[in-house]
Design a protein around this motif. Structure first.
Motif, mmCIF file in Angstrom:
data_model
loop_
_atom_site.group_PDB
_atom_site.id
_atom_site.type_symbol
_atom_site.label_atom_id
_atom_site.label_comp_id
_atom_site.label_asym_id
_atom_site.label_seq_id
_atom_site.Cartn_x
_atom_site.Cartn_y
_atom_site.Cartn_z
ATOM 1 N N ARG A 274 -22.722 20.984 111.646
ATOM 2 C CA ARG A 274 -24.126 21.316 111.875
ATOM 3 C C ARG A 274 -24.698 20.408 112.948
ATOM 4 O O ARG A 274 -24.272 19.269 113.128
ATOM 5 C CB ARG A 274 -24.949 21.156 110.593
ATOM 6 N N VAL A 275 -25.725 20.919 113.646
ATOM 7 C CA VAL A 275 -26.336 20.157 114.738
ATOM 8 C C VAL A 275 -26.988 18.891 114.219
ATOM 9 O O VAL A 275 -26.884 17.823 114.835
ATOM 10 C CB VAL A 275 -27.376 21.039 115.467
ATOM 11 N N ASP A 276 -27.683 18.961 113.073
ATOM 12 C CA ASP A 276 -28.392 17.775 112.588
ATOM 13 C C ASP A 276 -27.429 16.646 112.241
ATOM 14 O O ASP A 276 -27.729 15.466 112.456
ATOM 15 C CB ASP A 276 -29.274 18.132 111.383
ATOM 16 N N VAL A 277 -26.242 16.995 111.727
ATOM 17 C CA VAL A 277 -25.252 15.956 111.408
ATOM 18 C C VAL A 277 -24.734 15.313 112.689
ATOM 19 O O VAL A 277 -24.639 14.084 112.798
ATOM 20 C CB VAL A 277 -24.095 16.568 110.594
ATOM 21 N N ALA A 278 -24.398 16.133 113.679
ATOM 22 C CA ALA A 278 -23.905 15.583 114.947
ATOM 23 C C ALA A 278 -24.977 14.776 115.663
ATOM 24 O O ALA A 278 -24.667 13.814 116.378
ATOM 25 C CB ALA A 278 -23.413 16.716 115.845
ATOM 26 N N THR A 279 -26.265 15.138 115.472
ATOM 27 C CA THR A 279 -27.349 14.437 116.153
ATOM 28 C C THR A 279 -27.481 13.006 115.650
ATOM 29 O O THR A 279 -27.896 12.115 116.399
ATOM 30 C CB THR A 279 -28.661 15.197 115.968
ATOM 31 N N PHE A 280 -27.159 12.742 114.368
ATOM 32 C CA PHE A 280 -27.199 11.370 113.873
ATOM 33 C C PHE A 280 -26.246 10.492 114.679
ATOM 34 O O PHE A 280 -26.591 9.377 115.093
ATOM 35 C CB PHE A 280 -26.827 11.325 112.388
ATOM 36 N N ALA A 281 -25.022 10.977 114.904
ATOM 37 C CA ALA A 281 -24.067 10.222 115.715
ATOM 38 C C ALA A 281 -24.547 10.128 117.155
ATOM 39 O O ALA A 281 -24.402 9.084 117.805
ATOM 40 C CB ALA A 281 -22.697 10.895 115.653
#
Length: 532
Positions: free
Chosen positions: A254-261
């Motif tokens: 998901r985009v939100d998970v990748a955005t944390f990194a």
């Protein structure tokens, strides 16, 4: 001089919005913000809709107009198929902004035979993907952008003559960061008043005088007006330690998970640049899945803005991830698969780095990482006292300045209770006051004969204000009113029990130079805010 090719999709914000909303091409449509129409389709323009129009004026011109909301993330996400199609013709495209691609043309033009054939190949490739682009080639960025808007190829060495008779306002077409538009527009307005009305006029001024009077922004504009390439003449590869990367475990679907990194990487990259006193002109984003490696380059306004902040790096990475994952989902949906391949590796690299002293990273010059240290200090305070101990101010929807203040914990992206992009009929007009008082101050607003200024049942003032007296201080502290504007009546939520809120707002200028925003409710005047 390096030849530059530009691929431009006209009216991209409304093209992207219509595609997402499923609006047919023959239907008039426009993208709207609180400032008015920012983009209109060709059908809407033929009916008289223009950029900058307010909602009511646009709907009067075209009653069947479909209004769509502005969304930067959507525009970037939907532009990814255009970049992919262009890359089948020219390798190494750069996204200047959604709707505008920069492409190196020298080698590609030799491969296709001529620059005209290169332009034809680009148009055909992007048209096959379902879009209608225009391509232009010229010396320098601005010449290529304006050539694309004219669907033309400017001969080598002809950019200066091509630009000379164009108005200085055409510089706005070369701005790739929305945050710089206001500064460029203000400079163009000033040049117009000074008699510098064409790009040829600007190009003919002494460079030292332009740089000394208008700083980096003036030097940037003059180089563009002369048809010069904004890239450094001698580029070097970025140092190895100006790239950051991270393996995602577990992989991000998901985009939100990748955005944390991505946020961690953005802060690390920004810290590397700050410690070395550097700013980057391009940001390379690389994501690797179990099936393929995805890469895209974003250009920044390196000479006009002083590079990217960590937040702006994160925004661009988030937009790009949304574009990749959304397009992958669409492809797999057509193929019958359930989900796109997850991202297992993410990397960011700063390219075209230059000393930060050659830019203008903040109002008072380079801060050598001061902003980073401030964010760390605020983070430590939150760690000691809790997330709500440090609050930042965001703008939300409302009709008076106090209603538009939205306090959120530092570092959070909390959505405001009221959308600021929606129209708010009856809102206080610009300019906004500089300071909204935490506690309202009660005052008396008096007429010339010393009587209180009253507001009648129709929320109108039958008498003019002449003096303002702080409550309880007496006539010795009165200040004369030398100018005033309003009143602006507010009758909100009148359908609720108790009648809602009925009040008026009034702007006054006092003889000591202060500007006040006054409000009356329940027959009492208060100072709501102060203007500079």
């Amino acid at each position: 001089m390096t030849r530059t090719a530009v691929l431009w999709v006209p009216d991209w914000p409304v093209v992207a919005a219509m595609g997402v909303a499923g609006v047919d091409a023959h239907v008039p449509a426009a993208v709207l913000t609180h400032q008015g129409v920012v983009a209109a389709s060709a059908v809407a323009r033929s009916a008289g809709v223009r950029r900058g129009m307010r909602r009511r004026a646009a709907q009067e011109r075209c009653p069947e107009l479909v209004l769509l909301t502005a969304d930067d993330a959507r525009d970037a996400r939907e532009f990814e198929p255009v970049a992919v199609a262009a890359e089948t013709v020219v390798a190494g495209v750069e996204v200047a902004r959604p709707g505008l691609l920069l492409l190196p043309s020298d080698g590609a033009a030799r491969y296709h035979g001529t620059e005209g054939e290169l332009a034809r190949a680009l148009v055909e490739a992007v048209a096959a993907a379902g879009f209608e682009p225009q391509v232009g080639l010229a010396d320098g960025l601005l010449g290529a952008v304006l050539a694309a808007r004219a669907d033309a190829v400017v001969p080598p060495g002809g950019s200066a003559a091509f630009l000379a008779q164009r108005p200085t306002a055409d510089l706005l077409h070369a701005v790739t960061d929305p945050g710089v538009v206001a500064a460029v527009r203000a400079a163009v307005d000033l040049w117009w008043r000074l008699g510098v009305r064409t790009l040829g006029d600007l190009a003919g001024l002494p460079p030292a005088s332009v740089s000394g009077r208008f700083g980096d922004l003036g030097a940037w504009a003059q180089r563009l007006a002369r048809g010069e390439d904004m890239r450094p003449p001698a580029r070097r590869r970025p140092e190895e330690d100006l790239a950051v990367a991270e393996d995602l475990d577990p992989p991000a679907l998901r985009v939100d998970v990748a955005t944390f990194a991505a946020r961690r990487l953005a802060e690390a990259l920004h810290e590397l640049l700050s410690r070395r006193g550097l700013a980057c002109g391009r940001l390379r984003i690389t994501a690797r899945t179990e099936e393929a490696e995805l890469e895209r380059v974003w250009r920044t306004d390196d000479a006009a803005t002083g590079g990217l902040s960590a937040a702006r790096i994160t925004d661009r990475v988030r937009w790009q991830l949304e574009g990749w994952l959304t397009s992958a989902s669409a492809r797999r949906g057509r193929d019958g698969d359930a989900a796109p391949a997850p991202i297992v590796h993410l990397a960011l690299a700063a390219e075209e780095v230059a000393p930060a002293g050659t830019h203008q990273p903040s109002l008072w010059g380079a801060d050598a990482g001061g902003d980073v240290r401030a964010r760390r200090a605020l983070g430590r305070v939150q760690g000691l006292l809790g997330g709500d101990a440090v609050l930042t101010v965001e703008v939300q929807g409302g009709r008076d300045p106090r209603d538009r203040v939205h306090l959120v914990p530092f570092g959070e992206q909390a959505a405001p209770a009221r959308d600021a992009t929606l129209p708010w009929p009856g809102a206080l007009p610009s300019p906004a006051p500089a300071t909204v008082l935490a506690e309202r101050e009660r005052v008396r607003l008096l007429t010339a004969d010393g009587a209180d200024v009253v507001v009648d049942t129709r929320l109108q003032m039958p008498t003019e204000p002449a003096e303002v007296e702080p409550s309880g201080t007496g006539s010795a502290t009165r200040s004369a009113v030398v100018g005033w504007a309003g009143p602006w009546p507010l009758d909100e939520r009148w359908w609720e029990p108790g009648g809602g809120q009925r009040r008026v707002l009034l702007q006054v200028v006092l003889d000591d130079g202060r500007g006040l925003l006054l409000a009356q409710d329940a027959g009492v005047w208060h100072v709501e805010a102060v203007y500079d």
